[in-house]
Design a protein around this motif. Structure first.
Motif, PDB file in Angstrom:
ATOM      1  N   LEU A  21      -3.075  -8.647  -5.156  1.00  0.00           N
ATOM      2  CA  LEU A  21      -3.963  -7.537  -5.484  1.00  0.00           C
ATOM      3  C   LEU A  21      -4.842  -7.880  -6.685  1.00  0.00           C
ATOM      4  N   ALA A  22      -4.244  -8.535  -7.662  1.00  0.00           N
ATOM      5  CA  ALA A  22      -5.035  -8.933  -8.835  1.00  0.00           C
ATOM      6  C   ALA A  22      -6.109  -9.948  -8.441  1.00  0.00           C
ATOM      7  N   GLU A  23      -5.781 -10.852  -7.537  1.00  0.00           N
ATOM      8  CA  GLU A  23      -6.762 -11.842  -7.081  1.00  0.00           C
ATOM      9  C   GLU A  23      -7.813 -11.218  -6.165  1.00  0.00           C
ATOM     10  N   SER A  24      -7.440 -10.186  -5.434  1.00  0.00           N
ATOM     11  CA  SER A  24      -8.362  -9.603  -4.456  1.00  0.00           C
ATOM     12  C   SER A  24      -9.510  -8.844  -5.102  1.00  0.00           C
ATOM     13  N   VAL A  25      -9.345  -8.431  -6.345  1.00  0.00           N
ATOM     14  CA  VAL A  25     -10.417  -7.715  -7.037  1.00  0.00           C
ATOM     15  C   VAL A  25     -11.644  -8.612  -7.146  1.00  0.00           C
ATOM     16  N   GLU A  26     -11.391  -9.890  -7.402  1.00  0.00           N
ATOM     17  CA  GLU A  26     -12.493 -10.837  -7.512  1.00  0.00           C
ATOM     18  C   GLU A  26     -13.144 -11.111  -6.153  1.00  0.00           C
ATOM     19  N   LEU A  27     -12.359 -11.052  -5.079  1.00  0.00           N
ATOM     20  CA  LEU A  27     -12.871 -11.395  -3.751  1.00  0.00           C
ATOM     21  C   LEU A  27     -13.289 -10.169  -2.929  1.00  0.00           C
ATOM     22  N   ASN A  28     -13.102  -8.984  -3.459  1.00  0.00           N
ATOM     23  CA  ASN A  28     -13.474  -7.725  -2.792  1.00  0.00           C
ATOM     24  C   ASN A  28     -12.746  -7.512  -1.453  1.00  0.00           C
ATOM     25  N   ASP A  29     -11.486  -7.904  -1.373  1.00  0.00           N
ATOM     26  CA  ASP A  29     -10.701  -7.633  -0.156  1.00  0.00           C
ATOM     27  C   ASP A  29      -9.419  -6.871  -0.484  1.00  0.00           C
ATOM     28  N   THR A  30      -9.519  -5.937  -1.400  1.00  0.00           N
ATOM     29  CA  THR A  30      -8.369  -5.147  -1.833  1.00  0.00           C
ATOM     30  C   THR A  30      -7.788  -4.331  -0.689  1.00  0.00           C
ATOM     31  N   PHE A  31      -8.648  -3.728   0.116  1.00  0.00           N
ATOM     32  CA  PHE A  31      -8.170  -2.905   1.228  1.00  0.00           C
ATOM     33  C   PHE A  31      -7.340  -3.737   2.200  1.00  0.00           C
ATOM     34  N   GLU A  32      -7.766  -4.950   2.488  1.00  0.00           N
ATOM     35  CA  GLU A  32      -7.020  -5.819   3.411  1.00  0.00           C
ATOM     36  C   GLU A  32      -5.652  -6.178   2.846  1.00  0.00           C
ATOM     37  N   VAL A  33      -5.582  -6.456   1.555  1.00  0.00           N
ATOM     38  CA  VAL A  33      -4.305  -6.797   0.915  1.00  0.00           C
ATOM     39  C   VAL A  33      -3.353  -5.604   0.966  1.00  0.00           C
ATOM     40  N   VAL A  34      -3.832  -4.426   0.661  1.00  0.00           N
ATOM     41  CA  VAL A  34      -2.988  -3.224   0.676  1.00  0.00           C
ATOM     42  C   VAL A  34      -2.538  -2.908   2.099  1.00  0.00           C
ATOM     43  N   ALA A  35      -3.446  -3.006   3.059  1.00  0.00           N
ATOM     44  CA  ALA A  35      -3.100  -2.714   4.455  1.00  0.00           C
ATOM     45  C   ALA A  35      -2.062  -3.706   4.974  1.00  0.00           C
ATOM     46  N   ASP A  36      -2.205  -4.972   4.628  1.00  0.00           N
ATOM     47  CA  ASP A  36      -1.253  -5.994   5.068  1.00  0.00           C
ATOM     48  C   ASP A  36       0.125  -5.746   4.461  1.00  0.00           C
ATOM     49  N   PHE A  37       0.159  -5.416   3.175  1.00  0.00           N
ATOM     50  CA  PHE A  37       1.436  -5.140   2.523  1.00  0.00           C
ATOM     51  C   PHE A  37       2.119  -3.915   3.144  1.00  0.00           C
ATOM     52  N   THR A  38       1.364  -2.861   3.380  1.00  0.00           N
ATOM     53  CA  THR A  38       1.919  -1.634   3.966  1.00  0.00           C
ATOM     54  C   THR A  38       2.431  -1.895   5.374  1.00  0.00           C
ATOM     55  N   HIS A  39       1.678  -2.642   6.147  1.00  0.00           N
ATOM     56  CA  HIS A  39       2.086  -2.971   7.514  1.00  0.00           C
ATOM     57  C   HIS A  39       3.411  -3.744   7.517  1.00  0.00           C
ATOM     58  N   ASN A  40       3.503  -4.758   6.679  1.00  0.00           N
ATOM     59  CA  ASN A  40       4.733  -5.551   6.602  1.00  0.00           C
ATOM     60  C   ASN A  40       5.909  -4.722   6.093  1.00  0.00           C
ATOM     61  N   ALA A  41       5.661  -3.831   5.143  1.00  0.00           N
ATOM     62  CA  ALA A  41       6.733  -2.986   4.609  1.00  0.00           C
ATOM     63  C   ALA A  41       7.281  -2.058   5.680  1.00  0.00           C
ATOM     64  N   LEU A  42       6.415  -1.485   6.496  1.00  0.00           N
ATOM     65  CA  LEU A  42       6.876  -0.593   7.563  1.00  0.00           C
ATOM     66  C   LEU A  42       7.675  -1.348   8.622  1.00  0.00           C
ATOM     67  N   ILE A  43       7.238  -2.522   8.979  1.00  0.00           N
ATOM     68  CA  ILE A  43       7.952  -3.314   9.985  1.00  0.00           C
ATOM     69  C   ILE A  43       9.323  -3.733   9.462  1.00  0.00           C
ATOM     70  N   GLU A  44       9.371  -4.242   8.228  1.00  0.00           N
ATOM     71  CA  GLU A  44      10.652  -4.679   7.675  1.00  0.00           C
ATOM     72  C   GLU A  44      11.598  -3.503   7.434  1.00  0.00           C
ATOM     73  N   GLY A  45      11.048  -2.348   7.083  1.00  0.00           N
ATOM     74  CA  GLY A  45      11.891  -1.161   6.894  1.00  0.00           C
ATOM     75  C   GLY A  45      12.569  -0.730   8.186  1.00  0.00           C
ATOM     76  N   SER A  46      11.823  -0.767   9.290  1.00  0.00           N
ATOM     77  CA  SER A  46      12.429  -0.393  10.572  1.00  0.00           C
ATOM     78  C   SER A  46      13.457  -1.425  11.023  1.00  0.00           C
ATOM     79  N   ARG A  47      13.206  -2.698  10.759  1.00  0.00           N
ATOM     80  CA  ARG A  47      14.204  -3.735  11.097  1.00  0.00           C
ATOM     81  C   ARG A  47      15.486  -3.547  10.301  1.00  0.00           C
ATOM     82  N   GLU A  48      15.338  -3.251   9.028  1.00  0.00           N
ATOM     83  CA  GLU A  48      16.527  -3.054   8.194  1.00  0.00           C
ATOM     84  C   GLU A  48      17.295  -1.809   8.618  1.00  0.00           C
ATOM     85  N   THR A  49      16.601  -0.769   9.010  1.00  0.00           N
ATOM     86  CA  THR A  49      17.265   0.438   9.498  1.00  0.00           C
ATOM     87  C   THR A  49      18.064   0.134  10.757  1.00  0.00           C
ATOM     88  N   ALA A  50      17.489  -0.658  11.651  1.00  0.00           N
ATOM     89  CA  ALA A  50      18.204  -1.041  12.869  1.00  0.00           C
ATOM     90  C   ALA A  50      19.424  -1.897  12.537  1.00  0.00           C
TER      91      ALA A  50
END
Length: 123
Positions: free
Chosen positions: A60-89
């Protein structure tokens, strides 16, 4: 003369009470084992998520310079949701192992009690 019968469980408890006591100890041991396995899984999951969160903050700190903050946040959220459901299972799988083990212990207890009663009847 000193009476040591209370120190020996086979003399202190009748056969059926002894079987119930042993079975309850075995069921408690099974439950504690399952709880500890769940705690280990959760701690490993939280450790992994913490490492990913640290890398997310670095990205996120690096993305400020490259203007891709939304992509970094979306990728992190997507991975967190997938891993959370796997751990629940995974935790549900560990928890579902308790019922068959408890049923097996209760079945063994019932067979032992019936055999003890049959032996006492014959004696």
């Amino acid at each position: 003369m000193l009476n040591n019968s209370f120190l020996l469980p086979e003399r202190a408890l009748p056969a059926t009470a002894r079987n119930f006591f042993v079975a309850s100890c075995r069921i408690n041991l099974e439950l504690v084992t399952t709880v500890l396995r769940c705690q280990i899984e959760l701690l490993n999951f939280f450790k992994h998520r913490h490492e990913l969160y640290q890398s997310f903050l670095d990205d996120l700190a690096e993305s400020v310079e490259l203007n891709d903050t939304f992509e970094v946040v979306a990728d992190f959220t997507h991975n967190a949701l997938i891993e959370g459901s796997r751990e629940t299972a995974r935790l549900a799988g560990i928890s579902s192992e308790v019922a068959p083990a408890s049923a097996k212990l209760v079945r063994e207890l019932a067979e032992g009690a019936v055999n003890d009663m049959a032996a006492q009847t014959c004696a």
